[in-house]
Scaffold this active site. Structure first.
Site, PDB file in Angstrom:
ATOM      1  CE1 TYR A  64     -12.439 -13.600 -26.016  1.00  0.00           C
ATOM      2  CE2 TYR A  64     -14.178 -14.400 -24.582  1.00  0.00           C
ATOM      3  CZ  TYR A  64     -12.853 -14.387 -24.961  1.00  0.00           C
ATOM      4  OH  TYR A  64     -11.939 -15.166 -24.287  1.00  0.00           O
ATOM      5  NE  ARG A 258     -13.263 -21.934 -36.382  1.00  0.00           N
ATOM      6  CZ  ARG A 258     -14.404 -22.603 -36.261  1.00  0.00           C
ATOM      7  NH1 ARG A 258     -14.467 -23.669 -35.491  1.00  0.00           N
ATOM      8  NH2 ARG A 258     -15.483 -22.214 -36.915  1.00  0.00           N
ATOM      9  CB  ALA A 310     -22.259 -24.403 -27.980  1.00  0.00           C
ATOM     10  CD  GLN A 315     -22.607 -25.800 -32.444  1.00  0.00           C
ATOM     11  OE1 GLN A 315     -22.405 -24.863 -31.676  1.00  0.00           O
ATOM     12  NE2 GLN A 315     -22.141 -25.811 -33.688  1.00  0.00           N
TER      13      GLN A 315
END
Length: 351
Positions: A64, A258, A310, A315
């Site tokens: 990541y 996405r 989040a 959030q």
């Protein structure tokens, strides 16, 4: 710090909150599966907000942000009092080229020497002495992490490692006390059975949500073998929050992975129709669409906890209530009927 319901992770000594914090997006921009730019100060504040709300574990990975997510998580937990620091879960097995090519996907590499090097690198970036849950991120087939055809079968074969070999290394690390528990992420039931013959699988981490239900067999396997299960993307990368529309998807930055995903393109209309079916259920419970989608996931037999990401502190409030939300039989029937009617997602709609 607030309290969330907790449960034991399989046969380990880890009592985890039903919701954990996912740090994928905290890796920021500049790699092949990025969510776009991310402010580190926001990331740290968001981790602190989640912990204050009762979340007691963080799931991250070296891949990541090519190490950046672990560095940010390390800074976040270092700023907390020792008594409030969450468990840290991370992974091995996605290795990127050196020098770094941001546009090239990492390779699923689980060579024994690489695993040990990756562990030491993760300990350094996270600033901890031991990893609480160490996971093989993907099967060690040597392929690049892509969703298309293998671009180099010969290289894949050259880098492949037998499951029994890499799982034995993780078991050794546990025996040496460098990690508390070991797990397999993205492995199917046949692979889980092969690993179990070498050493007990403490936990699994499959993708599982109302829109991605194919891991039901792996969850059943875990349930039958005393193995914990923490599932990722239970809000399906934000689609199940109720905040998305076709217009918002179109406005995503070009470096957000996405934007090219089928769930956000060809499957978007059906997915949004299923989300709309969750709205009256959320209203009846006085909660959010996110909480309903998460509660559905947490109610599935075999699921110990769900990983929720989040990017900003505000959030967290959208989904934290799912830990104590109990859906009725009528709610579950309505959700199953909506999944069937819309055709959204794949896999069983009820256990």
């Amino acid at each position: 710090m607030n309290a969330l319901p907790t449960t034991r992770l399989g046969g380990t000594d880890l009592d985890i909150s039903r919701i954990g914090f996912g740090a994928w997006a905290l890796g920021g921009a500049g790699w092949s599966f990025a969510w776009g730019a991310q402010d580190d100060a926001d990331s740290i504040a968001t981790v602190h907000r989640a912990v204050a709300a009762g979340v007691n574990w963080i799931d991250t990975a070296p891949a990541y942000g090519l190490g950046h997510s672990e560095e940010v998580v390390g800074k976040a937990i270092a700023a907390l009092p020792e008594s409030e620091r969450p468990y840290v879960f991370t992974k091995a097995g996605l290795v990127w080229d050196q020098p770094v090519d941001p546009g090239r996907a990492p390779r699923k590499l689980l060579k024994p020497a690489s695993i040990r090097t990756e562990l030491e690198d993760s300990l350094r970036r996270l600033g901890v002495e031991r990893i609480d849950l160490y996971q093989a991120h993907w099967p060690g087939d040597g392929a690049l992490l892509t969703f298309g055809p293998d671009e180099d079968p010969a290289a894949t074969a050259r880098h492949a490692t037998a499951l029994e070999e890499y799982w034995a290394v993780l078991a050794e690390l546990k025996a040496e006390g460098k990690v508390r528990a070991i797990a397999l992420s993205n492995h199917d039931t046949a692979q889980l059975a092969a690993a179990e013959a070498v050493a007990h699988v403490d936990a699994i981490q499959p993708q599982f949500s109302l829109l991605h239900r194919e891991a039901a067999p792996e969850l059943a396997w875990a349930h039958a073998h005393g193995t914990g299960a923490i599932v990722y993307q239970p809000l399906h990368s934000g689609l199940l929050t109720g905040a998305f529309s076709a217009e918002r998807v179109a406005a995503l930055p070009d470096d957000d992975w996405r934007k090219g995903s089928p769930e956000f393109t060809t499957g978007l209309a059906a997915n949004l129709a299923l989300v709309d079916a969750l709205r009256p259920i959320a209203a009846a419970h006085g909660t959010t669409v996110s909480a309903v989608a998460l509660a559905w996931t947490l109610a599935w037999p075999g699921v110990t906890g769900a990983i929720v990401g989040a990017r900003r502190p505000g959030q967290v409030a959208d989904w934290i209530g799912a830990g104590s939300l109990r859906l009725t039989a009528a709610d579950r029937d309505a959700i199953a009927a909506a999944a069937t009617a819309t055709g959204a997602g794949e896999g069983p709609t009820r256990p």
